[in-house]
Design an enzyme around this catalytic site. Structure first.
Site, mmCIF file in Angstrom:
data_model
loop_
_atom_site.group_PDB
_atom_site.id
_atom_site.type_symbol
_atom_site.label_atom_id
_atom_site.label_comp_id
_atom_site.label_asym_id
_atom_site.label_seq_id
_atom_site.Cartn_x
_atom_site.Cartn_y
_atom_site.Cartn_z
ATOM 1 C CD GLN A 6 -28.341 -69.500 -16.679
ATOM 2 O OE1 GLN A 6 -27.367 -69.178 -17.578
ATOM 3 N NE2 GLN A 6 -28.374 -70.426 -15.715
ATOM 4 C CG HIS A 41 -25.698 -75.431 -20.701
ATOM 5 N ND1 HIS A 41 -25.872 -76.343 -19.855
ATOM 6 C CD2 HIS A 41 -26.058 -74.470 -20.017
ATOM 7 C CE1 HIS A 41 -26.487 -76.113 -18.678
ATOM 8 N NE2 HIS A 41 -26.581 -74.704 -18.933
ATOM 9 C CD GLU A 42 -24.315 -70.860 -20.652
ATOM 10 O OE1 GLU A 42 -25.373 -70.023 -20.385
ATOM 11 O OE2 GLU A 42 -23.929 -71.689 -19.917
ATOM 12 C CG HIS A 92 -29.601 -71.130 -20.379
ATOM 13 N ND1 HIS A 92 -30.710 -71.576 -19.485
ATOM 14 C CD2 HIS A 92 -28.395 -71.687 -19.965
ATOM 15 C CE1 HIS A 92 -29.948 -72.213 -18.566
ATOM 16 N NE2 HIS A 92 -28.550 -72.116 -19.098
ATOM 17 C CB CYS A 124 -27.821 -75.543 -15.268
ATOM 18 S SG CYS A 124 -28.528 -73.902 -15.953
ATOM 19 C CG LEU A 125 -24.542 -70.934 -12.117
ATOM 20 C CD1 LEU A 125 -23.946 -69.548 -12.618
ATOM 21 C CD2 LEU A 125 -24.185 -71.108 -10.842
ATOM 22 N N GLY A 168 -20.512 -70.499 -17.116
ATOM 23 C CA GLY A 168 -21.434 -69.932 -17.992
ATOM 24 C C GLY A 168 -22.545 -69.317 -17.686
HETATM 25 C C1 QAP Z 1 -23.012 -74.809 -18.112
HETATM 26 O O1 QAP Z 1 -22.840 -74.187 -15.754
HETATM 27 C C2 QAP Z 1 -22.266 -76.023 -18.413
HETATM 28 O O2 QAP Z 1 -25.439 -76.801 -9.596
HETATM 29 C C3 QAP Z 1 -22.636 -73.796 -17.248
HETATM 30 O O3 QAP Z 1 -24.469 -75.637 -7.244
HETATM 31 C C4 QAP Z 1 -22.007 -76.726 -17.239
HETATM 32 O O4 QAP Z 1 -21.597 -72.771 -14.775
HETATM 33 C C5 QAP Z 1 -21.550 -76.363 -19.564
HETATM 34 C C6 QAP Z 1 -23.022 -74.598 -11.155
HETATM 35 C C7 QAP Z 1 -21.269 -77.737 -17.358
HETATM 36 C C8 QAP Z 1 -20.885 -77.630 -19.541
HETATM 37 C C9 QAP Z 1 -20.672 -78.286 -18.764
HETATM 38 C C10 QAP Z 1 -23.947 -75.393 -10.775
HETATM 39 C C11 QAP Z 1 -22.531 -73.947 -9.756
HETATM 40 C C12 QAP Z 1 -22.365 -74.040 -12.356
HETATM 41 C C13 QAP Z 1 -24.420 -76.049 -9.750
HETATM 42 C C14 QAP Z 1 -22.284 -73.619 -14.557
HETATM 43 C C15 QAP Z 1 -23.978 -75.463 -8.608
HETATM 44 C C16 QAP Z 1 -23.066 -74.310 -8.588
HETATM 45 C C17 QAP Z 1 -22.941 -74.397 -13.666
HETATM 46 CO CO CO Z 2 -27.412 -73.283 -17.584
#
Ligand code: QAP
Ligand code: CO
Length: 170
Positions: free
Chosen positions: A51, A133-134, A137, A91-92, A46
């Protein structure tokens, strides 16, 4: 299609509140295409426009294993929520950190598609967590805001260090 730069915590731009999309025109089309490309490249599930430093209420997601089920949510709002659930989130914008967050278990969400169609979906599990979560943001909120100030401070320092090291090699 260009991959966009993803802002990292503690960048203050992540705290801006996004404005609703007024018209779904070519710029929104291009933005979502670039956001999807950026999300896929980063192996995320997501990404919110905030972001990538765009203050518009636009979210892209793909929860499929096959990475071929893109979802675009424009002006998403939560209209019902029910129960509580804890899930580990990342989270990215907070790269390398994963923490458990408590959110609503079930939600109903209304949003516009790229075609301008108004959709209402019910979600639970990962989809419900991801939507919440989104949308956070878009309101300038990060998952680490739900942690203790001490934990957040530790993460802030480690990310700043990571990003300094990154700058040296580039
Ligand atoms: C939000 O997050 C989310 O630390 C989206 O090194 C996450 O896509 C919602 C990511 C979990 C629900 C559950 C994070 C990639 C991606 C990092 C993501 C990383 C590489 C996070
Ligand atoms: Co995020």
């Amino acid at each position: 299609m260009p991959v966009l730069t993803v802002l990292h915590y503690p960048d203050p731009k992540l705290r801006k509140i996004a404005a609703p999309v007024e018209a779904i025109d070519n710029t929104v089309n291009k933005l979502t295409a670039d956001m999807l490309e950026t999300m896929y490249q980063a192996k995320g599930i997501g990404l919110a426009a905030t972001q990538v430093n765009v203050q518009q209420r636009v979210v892209v997601m793909d929860l499929s294993e096959t990475r071929d089920q893109p979802l675009v949510l424009i002006n998403p709002i939560i209209i019902h929520q029910d129960g509580f659930e804890e899930m580990q989130e990342g989270c990215l914008s907070v790269p390398g950190f994963y923490e458990t967050v408590r959110r609503a278990e079930k939600i109903s969400c209304r949003y516009l598609t790229l075609e301008g169609e108004s959709i209402e979906i019910e979600a639970d599990g990962l989809l419900a967590v991801c939507i919440q979560h989104e949308i956070d943001h878009l309101d300038g909120k990060l998952f680490i805001d739900y942690l203790s100030p001490l934990k957040r401070e530790l993460i802030r320092k480690k990310i700043r260090k990571q990003d300094r090291e990154e700058q040296k090699v580039l």
